[in-house]
Design an enzyme around this catalytic site. Sequence first.
Site, mmCIF file in Angstrom:
data_model
loop_
_atom_site.group_PDB
_atom_site.id
_atom_site.type_symbol
_atom_site.label_atom_id
_atom_site.label_comp_id
_atom_site.label_asym_id
_atom_site.label_seq_id
_atom_site.Cartn_x
_atom_site.Cartn_y
_atom_site.Cartn_z
ATOM 1 C CG ASP A 55 -1.738 1.200 1.419
ATOM 2 O OD1 ASP A 55 -1.572 2.161 0.625
ATOM 3 O OD2 ASP A 55 -2.561 1.228 2.355
ATOM 4 C CE1 TYR B 236 -3.805 -1.867 12.049
ATOM 5 C CE2 TYR B 236 -4.267 0.438 11.561
ATOM 6 C CZ TYR B 236 -4.461 -0.905 11.313
ATOM 7 O OH TYR B 236 -5.298 -1.284 10.305
ATOM 8 C CE LYS C 210 -5.883 -6.347 11.669
ATOM 9 N NZ LYS C 210 -5.111 -6.841 12.807
HETATM 10 C C1 F6R Z 1 -7.618 -0.318 7.710
HETATM 11 C C2 F6R Z 1 -7.498 0.959 7.010
HETATM 12 C C3 F6R Z 1 -8.490 2.035 7.267
HETATM 13 C C4 F6R Z 1 -7.862 3.120 8.146
HETATM 14 C C5 F6R Z 1 -8.862 4.243 8.477
HETATM 15 C C6 F6R Z 1 -8.187 5.397 9.215
HETATM 16 O O1 F6R Z 1 -6.595 -1.201 7.355
HETATM 17 O O2 F6R Z 1 -6.587 1.163 6.238
HETATM 18 O O3 F6R Z 1 -9.668 1.538 7.827
HETATM 19 O O4 F6R Z 1 -7.370 2.564 9.340
HETATM 20 O O5 F6R Z 1 -9.432 4.764 7.293
HETATM 21 O O6 F6R Z 1 -7.148 5.864 8.434
HETATM 22 P P1 F6R Z 1 -6.276 7.151 8.777
HETATM 23 O O7 F6R Z 1 -5.692 6.919 10.140
HETATM 24 O O8 F6R Z 1 -5.247 7.196 7.691
HETATM 25 O O9 F6R Z 1 -7.189 8.336 8.757
HETATM 26 MG MG MG Z 2 -4.058 2.215 3.216
HETATM 27 MG MG MG Z 3 -4.805 -2.081 2.199
#
Ligand code: F6R
Ligand code: MG
Ligand code: MG
Length: 358
Positions: A11, A224, A227
Amino acid sequence: MKTTVSVIKADIGGCPGHSTCNQKLIDNAKKILLKSKVINDFYVTHCGDDLELIMVHGKGVNNKEVHKLAWSVFESGTKIAKKEEYHGAGQDLLKNAFSGNVKGMGPGVAEMEFEERKSDPVLVFMADKTEAGAWNFPLYKIFADPFNTAGLVIDPHMHEGFLFEVLDARTGKTVQLSSPEEIYDLLALIGSPGRYIIKAVYSKKKDIAAVTSTQKLSQMAGRYVGKDDPVMICRAQSGFPAVGEVLEPFAFPYLVSGWMRGSHNGPFIPVSQRDARCTRFDGPPRVICIGFQVANRKIIGPQDMFDDPAFDLARQKANEIADYIRRHGPFQPHRLPDEEMEYTTMPAVMKKLSGKFK
Ligand code: F6R
Ligand code: MG
Ligand code: MG
């Protein structure tokens, strides 16, 4: 002829948010791989916000040149992602300098080398918004459950069963268990997919049958960062499960952990490439499958295997389950147990409240 299939993914930025991968990143990856002399063939796609490089070559697994090529695609894409201000640009590139292998640097890797058979069907599964252990359930069904795989009972070449290599993500040790003799021990481990991850499956003659990406991003980064969004390669037919036996477990949208903020259980929905875009509550967790034949180190006839009405019922069921489980809001078992929330606000909340506990 020995051929290697390498699937390396990362990613490197989503657009919008963590939903999908911009076409510019896919085009850029194709452009770089097309010019390369290191690999013989490739297929580029995405699942959600993960850019997926499927590469076929003759250089074996853990090859420095192949890993370097993938790393250069991700680095170059990160430049575009930063310039265009995609969300989380460069997210999975945890290190700056390439040191010979992308393992431990953030990207996910699944690779297998095999002697090409006269016909060699291969299925590559790619997921978004879930963890590495998400393949435990289908791998068990495919290679150990006769209710899924008829060949385990009626194909003399599969009747003796398969060998499972399981990784303990906490200790880094692996154990090999034989099916059907040790299936209860196997299930005791892999029923905890957050810790025990099926890394590979072999025939009893030690031919590679399936391999998964097992990296745990949170362990690598110490916090974190999203995932793992794992990938899996499965070989099919003539002594291995048929293509349809490999796809069969996905007709049931089993629960996986991940989804919103990597902290929720939800149904694993099989979708076409066209629908490999995470939407509702940043999901639901998705899986796509590209099937092809490998011949003379070329990818022949890639097909979008879940782009099919036969999986409509699984998708409908997944939506029903998503609706049901979402109504639990912040309550378990929709939300993951505390131990798996360690990279979230939980420690901070506990610290703040510690003086108030009487
Ligand atoms: C899970 C994922 C999303 C982000 C969520 C918050 O793997 O990628 O659910 O955790 O959108 O993202 P941020 O912290 O970048 O605003
Ligand atoms: Mg992402
Ligand atoms: Mg992803």
